[in-house]
Design an enzyme around this catalytic site. Structure first.
Site: not given
Ligand code: BGC
Length: 329
Positions: A96, A165, A294
């Protein structure tokens, strides 16, 4: 509060028939979504009141993600014959956007009628990504719908792959878990994970597996099934290969509130909040309090010839969109 930030995030409200949305200038994040039902307004999206709590939780709750959503293996990639080393924040991987992705930056907010535009300049080399990136996130509200448009421009060739998210619980977030929400994903295949949570690189059919959401299934129905892929991730945390722009439909089995997700990006991550924690506005969060859908480029696509890489060329203006349309069943 928010002592560590030294600045209090500002929440802007967008309203239209049957919907109210709060957007924060910190992380250009969705802070709440309220939907009107015959029995009053329901909160269907998780949110934090306190930005320090949000950061501590590591949940990315509601935020705009960038520069690149999801994982880049070993926090490095090659572009134009050069290797770029990124900020690693997920063991050896970059997840991310790295330690201080755009979800942890204040945007400049510019409200205009039924829209809110949030802009940010991410400097050359930010979290290891090349190029000064100008990013605009526009939220536009309409009757029971929220449209998000992401626009980016860089002065060097770079990578750019945003997402939103938001975590949903369509029965209402006060319920504390999203396991009874019904879900359909318009995908016949998905990208399985290796132990480090980056894709193996192949694409597998969903048929006959707990990843088959081609017809409506409760999110919790098969989540604890004995299945290596579910065990690696502690639930669903996988990228689905979309057939078209209609990514998914979900609805609350008790509330009847429905959500349709549309996008122009090739995949969608279903994440069932396997590690959700922190003190949200609705109390302490537990795993599975909400699910995220997402829309995204495939994880680690910068390093995978099989996947479309999210390359943004110098001087090129690129846009992507995500639309959330609410209704009732
Ligand atoms: C990811 C997860 C992660 C979460 C929070 C999601 O988009 O795919 O693996 O734990 O975000 O960070």
């Amino acid at each position: 509060m928010t002592e560590n930030l030294g600045r209090v995030p500002r929440i802007y409200e967008l309203c239209a028939d049957g919907i109210r949305v709060g957007i924060s200038d910190f992380g250009a994040a969705i802070n709440y979504i309220r939907i009107q039902t015959e029995r009053g307004w329901r909160d269907v999206c998780l949110g934090f009141d306190d930005a320090d709590e949000y950061i501590l939780s590591g949940t990315y709750c509601g935020a705009t993600i960038g520069r690149v959503a999801n994982r880049i293996k070993d926090a490095r990639f090659l572009l134009g014959g050069r290797e770029y080393v990124l900020s690693a924040n997920d063991n050896k991987n970059c997840n991310h956007g790295g330690k201080e992705g755009v979800d942890r930056k204040f945007f400049h907010a510019d409200p205009c009628g039924n829209m809110l535009e949030l802009t940010l300049v991410s400097p050359d080399g930010d979290m290891g990504f090349p190029g000064e990136l100008k990013l605009a996130v526009r939220y536009a509200i309409g009757a029971r719908r929220l449209d998000i448009t992401y626009t980016a421009l860089s002065d060097k060739d770079t990578l750019w792959a945003p997402t939103c998210h938001a975590y949903f619980c369509l029965d209402g977030v006060q319920k504390g878990n999203c396991l009874d929400d019904m879900l359909k994903i318009y995908a016949d295949s998905y990208t399985p994970l290796a132990a480090d949570m980056t894709p193996v690189g192949n694409i597998l059919p969903v048929k006959g597996t707990p990843f088959d959401f081609t017809s409506f299934r409760a999110i919790g129905e098969r989540i604890n099934k004995k299945c290596e892929q579910l065990e690696i991730a502690g639930g669903y945390d996988h990228n689905f290969v979309l057939k078209g722009s209609h990514a998914a439909t979900a609805y609350g089995s008790e509330s009847g509130i429905s959500l349709d997700v549309y996008t122009d990006m090739p995949g969608v991550q279903l994440y069932t909040g396997n590690f959700l924690r922190g003190r949200s506005r609705f109390g302490e969060l537990s795993p599975r309090a909400g699910f995220a859908l997402e829309p995204q480029f495939f994880p680690d696509s910068a390093n995978r010839k099989e996947f479309i890489a999210p390359v943004l060329r110098a001087g090129e203006i690129k846009t992507h969109y995500i639309s959330y349309i609410f209704g009732s069943v």
